[in-house]
Scaffold this motif. Structure first.
Motif, mmCIF file in Angstrom:
data_model
loop_
_atom_site.group_PDB
_atom_site.id
_atom_site.type_symbol
_atom_site.label_atom_id
_atom_site.label_comp_id
_atom_site.label_asym_id
_atom_site.label_seq_id
_atom_site.Cartn_x
_atom_site.Cartn_y
_atom_site.Cartn_z
ATOM 1 N N GLN A 163 2.548 0.465 9.346
ATOM 2 C CA GLN A 163 2.108 1.779 9.965
ATOM 3 C C GLN A 163 3.050 2.697 9.015
ATOM 4 O O GLN A 163 2.378 3.873 8.918
ATOM 5 C CB GLN A 163 2.840 1.956 11.370
ATOM 6 N N THR A 164 4.067 2.626 8.669
ATOM 7 C CA THR A 164 4.897 3.539 7.895
ATOM 8 C C THR A 164 4.187 3.665 6.672
ATOM 9 O O THR A 164 4.006 5.014 6.129
ATOM 10 C CB THR A 164 6.366 2.934 7.295
ATOM 11 N N MET A 165 3.635 2.671 5.918
ATOM 12 C CA MET A 165 2.549 2.781 5.019
ATOM 13 C C MET A 165 1.505 3.622 5.085
ATOM 14 O O MET A 165 1.259 4.520 4.451
ATOM 15 C CB MET A 165 2.413 1.309 4.219
ATOM 16 N N TYR A 166 0.977 3.261 5.995
ATOM 17 C CA TYR A 166 -0.106 4.079 6.474
ATOM 18 C C TYR A 166 0.106 5.639 6.485
ATOM 19 O O TYR A 166 -0.664 6.608 5.915
ATOM 20 C CB TYR A 166 -0.869 3.529 7.702
ATOM 21 N N HIS A 167 1.121 5.797 7.113
ATOM 22 C CA HIS A 167 1.383 7.316 7.332
ATOM 23 C C HIS A 167 1.769 7.897 6.202
ATOM 24 O O HIS A 167 1.827 9.231 5.863
ATOM 25 C CB HIS A 167 1.989 7.434 8.579
ATOM 26 N N PHE A 168 2.609 7.171 5.487
ATOM 27 C CA PHE A 168 3.356 7.454 4.083
ATOM 28 C C PHE A 168 1.962 8.096 3.127
ATOM 29 O O PHE A 168 2.122 9.053 2.450
ATOM 30 C CB PHE A 168 3.925 6.663 3.466
ATOM 31 N N ILE A 169 0.995 7.113 2.946
ATOM 32 C CA ILE A 169 -0.105 7.373 2.193
ATOM 33 C C ILE A 169 -0.880 8.535 2.658
ATOM 34 O O ILE A 169 -1.559 9.321 1.915
ATOM 35 C CB ILE A 169 -0.864 6.189 2.021
ATOM 36 N N SER A 170 -1.064 8.548 3.907
ATOM 37 C CA SER A 170 -1.739 9.692 4.636
ATOM 38 C C SER A 170 -1.282 10.998 4.296
ATOM 39 O O SER A 170 -1.918 12.015 3.918
ATOM 40 C CB SER A 170 -1.902 9.301 5.875
ATOM 41 N N GLY A 171 -0.067 11.070 4.515
ATOM 42 C CA GLY A 171 0.835 12.463 4.439
ATOM 43 C C GLY A 171 0.220 13.506 5.029
ATOM 44 O O GLY A 171 -0.196 14.540 4.549
ATOM 45 N N TYR A 172 -0.024 13.308 6.625
ATOM 46 C CA TYR A 172 -0.641 14.372 7.248
ATOM 47 C C TYR A 172 0.504 15.562 7.764
ATOM 48 O O TYR A 172 1.694 15.393 8.183
ATOM 49 C CB TYR A 172 -1.037 13.758 8.497
ATOM 50 N N THR A 173 -0.222 16.510 7.880
ATOM 51 C CA THR A 173 0.433 17.672 8.538
ATOM 52 C C THR A 173 -0.838 18.761 8.819
ATOM 53 O O THR A 173 -1.822 18.532 8.515
ATOM 54 C CB THR A 173 1.776 18.379 7.851
ATOM 55 N N THR A 199 -3.849 18.827 6.987
ATOM 56 C CA THR A 199 -3.573 18.630 5.478
ATOM 57 C C THR A 199 -3.536 17.324 5.442
ATOM 58 O O THR A 199 -2.517 16.711 6.027
ATOM 59 C CB THR A 199 -2.585 19.566 5.147
ATOM 60 N N PHE A 200 -4.079 16.662 4.492
ATOM 61 C CA PHE A 200 -3.468 15.199 3.947
ATOM 62 C C PHE A 200 -3.075 15.337 2.533
ATOM 63 O O PHE A 200 -3.872 15.380 1.593
ATOM 64 C CB PHE A 200 -4.635 14.032 4.220
ATOM 65 N N SER A 201 -1.879 14.847 2.264
ATOM 66 C CA SER A 201 -1.391 14.981 0.845
ATOM 67 C C SER A 201 -0.307 13.718 0.695
ATOM 68 O O SER A 201 0.475 13.478 1.280
ATOM 69 C CB SER A 201 -0.578 15.987 0.909
ATOM 70 N N ALA A 202 -1.017 12.841 0.007
ATOM 71 C CA ALA A 202 -0.641 11.185 -0.295
ATOM 72 C C ALA A 202 0.719 11.455 -0.713
ATOM 73 O O ALA A 202 1.274 12.276 -1.482
ATOM 74 C CB ALA A 202 -1.155 10.661 -1.377
ATOM 75 N N CYS A 203 1.494 10.460 -0.215
ATOM 76 C CA CYS A 203 3.194 10.444 -0.208
ATOM 77 C C CYS A 203 3.917 11.681 0.237
ATOM 78 O O CYS A 203 4.857 12.013 -0.325
ATOM 79 C CB CYS A 203 3.404 10.182 -1.735
ATOM 80 N N PHE A 204 3.523 12.384 1.118
ATOM 81 C CA PHE A 204 3.708 13.792 1.603
ATOM 82 C C PHE A 204 4.109 14.550 0.373
ATOM 83 O O PHE A 204 5.192 15.462 0.118
ATOM 84 C CB PHE A 204 5.044 13.762 2.181
ATOM 85 N N GLY A 205 3.380 14.473 -0.768
ATOM 86 C CA GLY A 205 3.626 15.291 -2.041
ATOM 87 C C GLY A 205 2.417 14.955 -2.976
ATOM 88 O O GLY A 205 2.973 14.917 -4.397
ATOM 89 N N ALA A 206 1.304 15.160 -2.766
ATOM 90 C CA ALA A 206 0.214 14.871 -3.754
ATOM 91 C C ALA A 206 0.354 15.784 -4.858
ATOM 92 O O ALA A 206 -0.184 15.464 -5.915
ATOM 93 C CB ALA A 206 -1.300 14.839 -3.062
#
Ligand SMILES: Nc1ncnc2c1ncn2[C@@H]1O[C@H](COP(=O)(O)OP(=O)(O)OP(=O)(O)O)[C@@H](O)[C@H]1O
Ligand SMILES: O=C([O-])CC(=O)C(=O)O
Ligand SMILES: [Ca+2]
Ligand SMILES: [Mn+2]
Length: 663
Positions: free
Chosen positions: A491-501, A517-524
């Motif tokens: 789950q951590t990986m799923y949400h880390f890769i998604s990078g949602y806000t 907004t989805f920004s991979a690794c919270f910093g695409a």
């Protein structure tokens, strides 16, 4: 002269005679006059020359030898800056000279070694210096090298319109037409090596340019900078992990840019500066000057260009200082993973017991706000590295959002806004110079950049042991994500890769639809390699060091934006406290529908009913509908990652896919 009881000298008139009035002249002051013959001399007394930075070394202890070595050191430093500023096509120039052009000749009164230090020319070897000369090779470019905040204040106030001292001593400034980054104008040189190594194509932030175009823009920036009377040069470091430290040089035209980077990068000691030598990376910030739209690839007058092979970045057409900060962050996202070090868009702090927490999240989700915690030591607010030895901050300062800032809710950040701090794009009272932090007239993205030691409980050096908690922050304006959930590793990986806000686009005129907004690794916008590379490293490190993942919604509760409200900061702080203390590890949990998130049923200091968002919505049908809508957006976003293997193991990818919403 007689004194009255209140201490004031009595003024004597009509030639009253006392023994002191030897030639009939009345002196009304009793202290000795200043030891200066002229006003200029008087002014020269005010400023003491800074001590030479080279300590007198053993074996060279004669003052004469020390003076020579200091001169030689300065000559070498100027040579290096001259080489940085050199045109790649002309054979001579620039002539660089140290010091403020406005102060020519002043040093003479102090008996300085030379009022006009020896200029340094840049000569390309083995060419006749008479061809391809330009007028710029006949003029001097003054170099203002690693100035102090006080000197930079004076430069800004004297020469940069829109610079003011606020009532708390910060330097208020305007970043010009751009008040945020321009990700669509950021380009990376695609050469053989970077074509192989970097992430290109759909979803990637890396927009290509060729080497030739880079050189065209570089020449444009260098020519612009050399056409000025003076440029600012900062030589500084990135990364508090001294083994993996990067030396950066920033050449800019504005005191604002120089002070911003002084605050945001790591400030070298005098000894470190002496040994600085050649930088590992150089920024040419010619932000006031546009790029040329006739140049290939240019789609606006702004261009932020990175060339990894040349280790250079060129900025044209934007003065927003965050481009420098985040441009270097991108470079770290390339350099560090090559050393097995994970670079992170996260805040980081440490408890008194040494427990470290990382705070990931997109812009405005709370990295700076929540990592700045009076009960914990601040390691950093935005950019970190996680290596085999632990975590380290990349930067030497913090960059806090200022909109609606209040002393009551964020005291440490408020108190950091003092002398030395750069305050961008804020509005203040023209007389009292008191800042109105609620005013969005210039922009909503008002910012304060201050050195990390302005936070009283900063951990210096900014390093710490391996993280115990990895907190993923999302500001969910849909109001359906729980305020906190405990995540397993997939789950951590799923949400880390998604990078949602989901923030709300315009908060001014009426209700607006929240924007996911989805920004991979919270910093695409900053990553250089494919997101799965960083995700694999994070999974490996979390597993190896036993870190727990958490998802914290700092956004809406009680309905979506327009109906509900943003979760109160004191509640979020209580939730974060419970993660740090370990209280949440042993709490009772239940599982949510659709997202399958584990949510605690009770947290000390937080009303239990808000922990499950469905309780806070009056319209349960609307809740379910919104939940499914958001889950659909997550699913759609993740499609592009579905075929990517993470690490060497495709079963990990399946597990991560299964950790997303299920409906
Ligand atoms: N419940 C909450 N939790 C966290 N922040 C909140 C909350 N409610 C309101 N806020 C506000 O949201 C903003 C969070 O911004 P912050 O500066 O921490 O963003 P950031 O994640 O550091 O972004 P950036 O990467 O752009 O610097 C602050 O202005 C803070 O006052
Ligand atoms: O880079 C900026 O302008 C501000 C910032 O921290 C971000 O957007 O993540
Ligand atoms: Ca921040
Ligand atoms: Mn950031």
């Amino acid at each position: 002269m007689a004194s009255t009881p209140n201490g004031l000298a009595r003024i004597e008139t009509h030639g009253a005679k006392t023994k002191k009035h030897e030639n009939g002249i009345c002196h009304d002051d009793s202290s000795a006059p200043v030891r200066a013959q002229t006003i200029d001399e008087l002014h020269s007394l005010q400023r003491k020359r800074s001590a030479p930075t080279t300590p007198i070394k053993d074996g060279a202890s004669s003052p004469f030898a020390a003076a020579l070595s200091e001169e030689e050191r300065q000559r070498q430093q100027l040579q290096s800056i001259s080489a940085s500023l050199a045109s790649l096509t002309r054979e001579t120039g620039p002539k660089v000279v140290r010091g403020d052009p406005a102060r020519k000749g002043e040093a003479a009164a102090k008996g300085a070694p030379s009022p006009h230090p020896q200029p340094v020319h840049h000569h390309h070897p083995h060419v006749t210096p008479t061809i391809a000369v330009s007028d710029s090779s006949l003029k001097f470019t003054h170099v203002l090298y690693n100035l102090s905040p006080a000197e930079l204040y004076e430069q800004a106030i004297k020469y940069e319109k829109g610079s003011f001292i606020t009532s708390t001593g910060a330097l208020a400034t305007l970043s010009g037409a751009k008040t945020g980054r321009s990700p669509r104008d950021k380009r990376i040189v695609k050469d053989e090596a970077s074509a192989q190594e970097l992430w290109w194509g759909k979803g990637s932030p890396n927009i290509e340019m060729d080497e030739h175009t880079f050189l065209t823009n570089r020449e444009r920036a260098v020519d612009y900078l050399n056409s000025l009377d003076k440029v600012f040069v900062n030589d500084q470091f990135l990364n508090w992990d001294t083994e993996n430290r990067i030396k950066v040089r920033i050449i800019s035209a504005r005191a604002y840019h120089s002070l911003f980077m002084h605050n945001m990068c790591i400030r070298p000691t005098e000894e470190e500066l002496e040994e600085f030598g050649t930088p590992d990376f150089t920024i040419y910030n010619a932000g006031q000057f546009p790029c040329n739209r006739y140049t290939h690839y240019m789609t606006s007058s702004t261009s932020v260009d990175i060339n990894l092979a040349r280790r250079e970045m060129v900025i044209l057409g934007t003065q927003y200082a965050g481009e420098m900060k985040k441009g270097l962050f991108g470079v770290m996202h390339y350099l560090m993973p090559r050393r097995g070090i994970l670079s992170l868009h996260s805040g980081c702090n440490m408890g008194k017991q040494g427990d470290v927490a990382l705070f990931f999240g997109l812009s405005g989700t709370g990295k700076t706000t929540l990592s700045t915690d009076h009960n914990r030591l601040l390691i950093g607010d935005d950019e970190h590295c996680w290596s085999d030895t632990g975590v380290s901050n990349i930067e030497g300062g913090c960059y806090a959002k200022c909109i609606d800032l209040s002393q009551e809710k964020e005291p440490d950040i408020c108190n950091a806004i003092k002398f030395g701090t750069v305050l961008e794009n804020v509005v203040f009272d023209e007389h009292t110079r008191e800042v109105d932090y609620t005013d969005k007239s210039v922009t909503e993205n008002t910012r304060a950049a201050y050195p990390i030691e302005y936070i009283p409980n900063a951990k210096i050096p900014c390093v710490g042991p391996h993280p115990k908690n990895v907190i993923l922050l999302a500001c969910d304006a849909f109001g359906v994500l729980p305020p906190v959930s405990k995540l397993n590793l997939p789950q951590t990986m799923y949400h880390f890769i998604s990078g949602y806000t989901a923030l709300v686009a315009g908060t001014e005129d009426g209700i607006k639809e929240p924007q996911a907004t989805f920004s991979a690794c919270f910093g695409a916008a900053f990553i250089m390699l494919h997101p799965t590379k960083y995700a694999a490293m994070l999974a490996e490190k979390m597993q190896k060091y036993g870190a727990t993942g958490w998802l914290v919604n700092t956004g809406w509760s009680g309905g979506r934006y327009g109906v509900g409200k943003r979760i109160r900061l004191p509640y979020t702080r209580k939730i974060i406290d419970a993660i740090h203390s370990g209280e949440l590890l042993t709490a009772n949990y239940k599982k949510t529908e659709v997202f399958g998130l584990e949510i605690p049923t009770e947290i000390d200091g937080v009303p239990s009913e808000i922990l499950d968002p469905i309780n806070t919505w009056t319209d349960k049908g609307a809740y379910k509908e919104t939940l499914l809508k958001l889950a659909g957006l997550f699913k759609k976003n993740f499609e592009v990652f579905a075929n990517y293997k993470i690490g060497g193991d495709s079963s990990l990818t399946d597990k991560i896919l299964a950790a997303g919403p299920n409906f």
